[in-house]
Scaffold this motif. Sequence first.
Motif, mmCIF file in Angstrom:
data_model
loop_
_atom_site.group_PDB
_atom_site.id
_atom_site.type_symbol
_atom_site.label_atom_id
_atom_site.label_comp_id
_atom_site.label_asym_id
_atom_site.label_seq_id
_atom_site.Cartn_x
_atom_site.Cartn_y
_atom_site.Cartn_z
ATOM 1 N N PHE A 161 0.875 -1.182 0.000
ATOM 2 C CA PHE A 161 0.000 0.000 0.000
ATOM 3 C C PHE A 161 0.905 1.223 0.000
ATOM 4 O O PHE A 161 1.445 1.626 1.024
ATOM 5 N N HIS A 162 1.097 1.784 -1.181
ATOM 6 C CA HIS A 162 1.949 2.948 -1.331
ATOM 7 C C HIS A 162 1.123 4.214 -1.097
ATOM 8 O O HIS A 162 0.118 4.448 -1.774
ATOM 9 N N THR A 163 1.553 5.031 -0.157
ATOM 10 C CA THR A 163 0.773 6.208 0.242
ATOM 11 C C THR A 163 1.309 7.513 -0.346
ATOM 12 O O THR A 163 0.800 8.577 -0.023
ATOM 13 N N GLU A 164 2.315 7.424 -1.223
ATOM 14 C CA GLU A 164 2.927 8.656 -1.743
ATOM 15 C C GLU A 164 2.014 9.403 -2.712
ATOM 16 O O GLU A 164 2.011 10.629 -2.756
ATOM 17 N N HIS A 165 1.260 8.658 -3.497
ATOM 18 C CA HIS A 165 0.439 9.292 -4.538
ATOM 19 C C HIS A 165 -1.002 8.799 -4.425
ATOM 20 O O HIS A 165 -1.516 8.102 -5.310
ATOM 21 N N LEU A 166 -1.660 9.157 -3.366
ATOM 22 C CA LEU A 166 -3.036 8.733 -3.134
ATOM 23 C C LEU A 166 -3.994 9.552 -3.993
ATOM 24 O O LEU A 166 -3.768 10.745 -4.226
ATOM 25 N N PRO A 167 -5.086 8.932 -4.471
ATOM 26 C CA PRO A 167 -6.089 9.699 -5.212
ATOM 27 C C PRO A 167 -6.754 10.737 -4.322
ATOM 28 O O PRO A 167 -6.778 10.602 -3.102
ATOM 29 N N ASN A 197 3.989 -8.072 10.456
ATOM 30 C CA ASN A 197 4.723 -7.659 11.652
ATOM 31 C C ASN A 197 3.996 -6.588 12.449
ATOM 32 O O ASN A 197 4.583 -5.943 13.309
ATOM 33 N N ARG A 198 2.716 -6.406 12.124
ATOM 34 C CA ARG A 198 1.825 -5.467 12.816
ATOM 35 C C ARG A 198 2.181 -4.006 12.571
ATOM 36 O O ARG A 198 1.713 -3.124 13.285
ATOM 37 N N LYS A 199 3.003 -3.732 11.573
ATOM 38 C CA LYS A 199 3.281 -2.350 11.192
ATOM 39 C C LYS A 199 2.245 -1.934 10.144
ATOM 40 O O LYS A 199 2.566 -1.683 8.983
ATOM 41 N N HIS A 200 0.991 -1.900 10.559
ATOM 42 C CA HIS A 200 -0.106 -1.652 9.642
ATOM 43 C C HIS A 200 -0.021 -0.241 9.061
ATOM 44 O O HIS A 200 0.455 0.697 9.712
ATOM 45 N N THR A 201 -0.515 -0.103 7.837
ATOM 46 C CA THR A 201 -0.567 1.199 7.182
ATOM 47 C C THR A 201 -2.015 1.668 7.150
ATOM 48 O O THR A 201 -2.892 0.953 6.652
ATOM 49 N N ARG A 202 -2.243 2.858 7.691
ATOM 50 C CA ARG A 202 -3.607 3.389 7.777
ATOM 51 C C ARG A 202 -3.655 4.797 7.184
ATOM 52 O O ARG A 202 -2.822 5.655 7.509
ATOM 53 N N LYS A 234 -4.877 11.920 5.592
ATOM 54 C CA LYS A 234 -3.867 11.846 6.639
ATOM 55 C C LYS A 234 -3.483 10.394 6.887
ATOM 56 O O LYS A 234 -4.323 9.512 6.799
ATOM 57 N N GLN A 235 -2.217 10.170 7.189
ATOM 58 C CA GLN A 235 -1.789 8.838 7.573
ATOM 59 C C GLN A 235 -1.826 8.704 9.087
ATOM 60 O O GLN A 235 -1.503 9.653 9.808
ATOM 61 N N LEU A 236 -2.241 7.524 9.565
ATOM 62 C CA LEU A 236 -2.404 7.291 11.002
ATOM 63 C C LEU A 236 -1.380 6.290 11.503
ATOM 64 O O LEU A 236 -0.884 5.444 10.744
#
Length: 217
Positions: free
Chosen positions: A21-27, A195-200, A213-215
């Motif tokens: 899940f790449h968050t650099e270029h979100l719609p 590894n529980r490093k979830h991306t939100r 926003k990223q959480l």
Amino acid sequence: MKRIGKIFGGLKTLSGPFPPFHTEHLPQAPHILFGDWFQTALDQGEIEPHAMTLSTIDPNGFPDARVLILKDFDTYGWYFASSSKSKKGLQILQNPKVSLTFYWPVIGRQVRVRGMAVNMGNELSARDFLQRGKVARAIALIGKQSSILDEQDDLEEAVTKQLDQLERNPHQIDPYWTLYRVEAEEVEFWQGDENRKHTRVIYQLTENEWVKKQLWP
């Protein structure tokens, strides 16, 4: 109790591997990202990816939840249908604030949608009703959802009666059948990690603009 603990302790969670899940270029809008994730769920073989949990609030302030089917989604919101006489329909009438939860375990992704459920009107609701299968329409026309069923034969008899009626009048509409649109105010995308490093990532509607926003996990 020790036996139950052993059972749960042995169950695997978030086995992966999961897609990145790449968050650099979100719609800019959440429905676009939802569409991408939904297609990924389909491509990866998720069973019934359109199944979702609808949460409402009952008259006593308790949350209520059940699994429904997503009918569609677009730039305006997420669509589902139900009888306005059902428990969820009556709860929505009293308090239209709802949430939708999608979980796709194969790809380790969850989407939460919070917003207002809006009645889409008679014409669209009737169209949706006529697209349902015949048995589904017959059961809806009985009009006793969530009522106490004393005997199984009562259900069979009522379904048979309604099916006969639909044979005579195939365009019969349930006047209480309602298509709803959830107009979101907040949409959160959660990508699980082994590894529980979830991306939100959360989208919040602020002055008619989506703010991303990223959480923390």
